[in-house]
Every structure is written in structure tokens, then in C-alpha cells.
Motif scaffolding. Structure first.
Motif, PDB file in Angstrom:
ATOM      1  N   LYS A  47      -1.088   8.284  11.696  1.00 39.94           N
ATOM      2  CA  LYS A  47      -0.226   9.120  12.558  1.00 39.94           C
ATOM      3  C   LYS A  47       1.194   8.554  12.587  1.00 39.94           C
ATOM      4  O   LYS A  47       2.166   9.314  12.535  1.00 39.94           O
ATOM      5  N   ASN A  48       1.311   7.235  12.688  1.00 36.32           N
ATOM      6  CA  ASN A  48       2.638   6.612  12.698  1.00 36.32           C
ATOM      7  C   ASN A  48       3.378   6.870  11.384  1.00 36.32           C
ATOM      8  O   ASN A  48       4.589   7.105  11.383  1.00 36.32           O
ATOM      9  N   LEU A  49       2.651   6.834  10.280  1.00 37.35           N
ATOM     10  CA  LEU A  49       3.263   7.111   8.980  1.00 37.35           C
ATOM     11  C   LEU A  49       3.742   8.555   8.908  1.00 37.35           C
ATOM     12  O   LEU A  49       4.863   8.824   8.464  1.00 37.35           O
ATOM     13  N   LEU A  68       9.251   7.045  -0.554  1.00 38.61           N
ATOM     14  CA  LEU A  68       7.860   7.023  -0.115  1.00 38.61           C
ATOM     15  C   LEU A  68       7.187   5.686  -0.428  1.00 38.61           C
ATOM     16  O   LEU A  68       6.357   5.209   0.348  1.00 38.61           O
ATOM     17  N   ALA A  69       7.553   5.058  -1.531  1.00 38.84           N
ATOM     18  CA  ALA A  69       6.964   3.754  -1.881  1.00 38.84           C
ATOM     19  C   ALA A  69       7.265   2.735  -0.786  1.00 38.84           C
ATOM     20  O   ALA A  69       6.392   1.936  -0.417  1.00 38.84           O
ATOM     21  N   LYS A  71       7.880   3.412   2.425  1.00 32.67           N
ATOM     22  CA  LYS A  71       7.127   3.779   3.637  1.00 32.67           C
ATOM     23  C   LYS A  71       5.655   3.397   3.504  1.00 32.67           C
ATOM     24  O   LYS A  71       5.032   2.975   4.473  1.00 32.67           O
ATOM     25  N   ILE A  72       5.100   3.525   2.311  1.00 33.18           N
ATOM     26  CA  ILE A  72       3.701   3.151   2.094  1.00 33.18           C
ATOM     27  C   ILE A  72       3.523   1.639   2.237  1.00 33.18           C
ATOM     28  O   ILE A  72       2.505   1.170   2.756  1.00 33.18           O
ATOM     29  N   GLN A  73       4.511   0.872   1.810  1.00 36.06           N
ATOM     30  CA  GLN A  73       4.443  -0.577   2.021  1.00 36.06           C
ATOM     31  C   GLN A  73       4.466  -0.899   3.508  1.00 36.06           C
ATOM     32  O   GLN A  73       3.713  -1.756   3.975  1.00 36.06           O
ATOM     33  N   TYR A  74       5.326  -0.217   4.261  1.00 36.83           N
ATOM     34  CA  TYR A  74       5.368  -0.417   5.708  1.00 36.83           C
ATOM     35  C   TYR A  74       4.005  -0.079   6.313  1.00 36.83           C
ATOM     36  O   TYR A  74       3.479  -0.811   7.151  1.00 36.83           O
ATOM     37  N   TYR A 101       9.810  -9.596   4.193  1.00 41.27           N
ATOM     38  CA  TYR A 101       8.693  -9.945   3.318  1.00 41.27           C
ATOM     39  C   TYR A 101       8.709  -9.131   2.025  1.00 41.27           C
ATOM     40  O   TYR A 101       8.530  -9.675   0.942  1.00 41.27           O
ATOM     41  N   ILE A 102       8.918  -7.839   2.144  1.00 44.51           N
ATOM     42  CA  ILE A 102       8.904  -6.974   0.965  1.00 44.51           C
ATOM     43  C   ILE A 102      10.062  -7.333   0.040  1.00 44.51           C
ATOM     44  O   ILE A 102       9.889  -7.431  -1.180  1.00 44.51           O
ATOM     45  N   GLU A 103      11.215  -7.571   0.609  1.00 47.26           N
ATOM     46  CA  GLU A 103      12.383  -7.966  -0.196  1.00 47.26           C
ATOM     47  C   GLU A 103      12.124  -9.295  -0.897  1.00 47.26           C
ATOM     48  O   GLU A 103      12.381  -9.442  -2.088  1.00 47.26           O
ATOM     49  N   MET A 104      11.591 -10.266  -0.151  1.00 49.50           N
ATOM     50  CA  MET A 104      11.316 -11.580  -0.733  1.00 49.50           C
ATOM     51  C   MET A 104      10.285 -11.472  -1.842  1.00 49.50           C
ATOM     52  O   MET A 104      10.441 -12.063  -2.906  1.00 49.50           O
ATOM     53  N   ALA A 105       9.239 -10.688  -1.622  1.00 50.41           N
ATOM     54  CA  ALA A 105       8.202 -10.533  -2.644  1.00 50.41           C
ATOM     55  C   ALA A 105       8.785  -9.908  -3.899  1.00 50.41           C
ATOM     56  O   ALA A 105       8.471 -10.341  -5.021  1.00 50.41           O
ATOM     57  N   GLY A 106       9.644  -8.922  -3.737  1.00 50.14           N
ATOM     58  CA  GLY A 106      10.268  -8.274  -4.895  1.00 50.14           C
ATOM     59  C   GLY A 106      11.181  -9.191  -5.674  1.00 50.14           C
ATOM     60  O   GLY A 106      11.229  -9.144  -6.906  1.00 50.14           O
TER      61      GLY A 106
END
Length: 154
Positions: A47-49, A68-69, A71-74, A101-106
Motif C-alpha cells: 500500500k505504501n508503494l 520505478l527501479a 521505488k522498488i529498492q525503497y 545505502y543504495i548509493e553506496m552499494a551502487g
């Protein structure tokens, strides 16, 4: 490849006994049987997504265009944290990479893959003589923030 260079995980160990011991400790968390209201928790994040996507589409200057990629990570990180800790990291609520986290992982995935595929590099980096040189995982942006979040909840 280890998240913590001085401790093996179920992904990094080549010792079957240690792998099985670690896996036996963490496997119940992946089955969902020990999580109360697992379906309700996931439904809330779905629902939040949907709300996040709807808000983004209606408020966007480029109506109808979203990443969308991202948002799916979030969504994935908020589902994982909801199930593991009973509260979300808050990625979808803030609509941003809250801990970086997502930025660092990338940014680091290429380095991590390279160091794990080149023989001798990882053992050199993880040498006790170079321990002072390698930052603690807890001090790193992204993963360190998530580890501190988890420790606070625990």
C-alpha cells in the motif's frame, strides 16, 4: 566477499560446518513463520508503494515518469526492515535513500566484485597488519547506518 572483513557470513564462508550453523540461525527469518502478521506487514508496504507511486505521478513535473527501479529498492528495504525489526527504515515515507545505502552499494559494487575475483587482493586487504587502514563496517555510510539502526532496535 564479506560485509565485515573479519567475520564470515553464510555467503562468504567455504567451511560447510560454519555455513550450516549460520544458515540454521538465520533461515527461520526467511520463512516468515516466526513473524507475526507477515502478510499484513507486507500488504502495508505494498500500500505504501502504491501511495508513493501515485503521489509521485500526480506531483511530478514530468507527469507519468518515475524511476520505478528506485521505488522498488525503497519498497524492498522497507519490507525487509518491517519484517526484521517491526518498523521500516523509512525509504518510501521519505521517498529517498535515507541512509545512502543504495548509493553506496551502487558505487562500491565494482570494487567489491573486483577484489573478490582477483586472487590475493582480499586476503591482503584483510591482513591484521592493515586492519587500521580498513574502516569499520559500522563507520561506513549506508551499511553502517543500517547496522546501527538494527542494533538500536535489538
Amino acid at each position: 566477499m564479506r560485509i565485515d572483513p573479519y567475520r564470515d557470513s553464510s555467503f562468504s564462508t567455504i567451511d560447510d560446518t560454519l555455513h550450516n550453523a549460520i544458515r540454521n540461525k538465520i533461515s527461520p527469518g526467511y520463512g516468515g513463520k516466526d513473524v507475526d502478521d507477515v502478510h499484513q506487514l507486507i500488504d502495508e508496504q505494498v500500500k505504501n508503494l502504491i501511495t508513493l507511486i501515485g503521489n509521485q505521478l500526480s506531483n511530478s513535473r514530468d507527469a507519468g515518469v518515475i524511476d520505478l527501479a528506485e521505488k522498488i529498492q525503497y519498497f524492498s528495504l522497507d519490507v525487509i526492515s518491517s519484517l526484521a525489526f517491526g518498523k521500516t527504515f523509512g525509504y518510501m515515507e521519505l521517498n529517498q535513500d535515507k541512509f545512502g545505502y543504495i548509493e553506496m552499494a551502487g558505487k562500491t559494487v565494482y570494487i567489491l566484485v573486483s577484489t573478490t575475483l582477483i586472487p590475493g587482493v582480499i586476503s591482503t586487504i584483510q591482513s591484521p597488519y592493515l586492519r587500521w587502514f580498513v574502516p569499520s563496517v559500522k563507520d561506513m555510510g549506508g551499511i553502517g547506518d543500517i547496522i546501527r539502526f538494527a542494533e538500536d532496535v535489538v
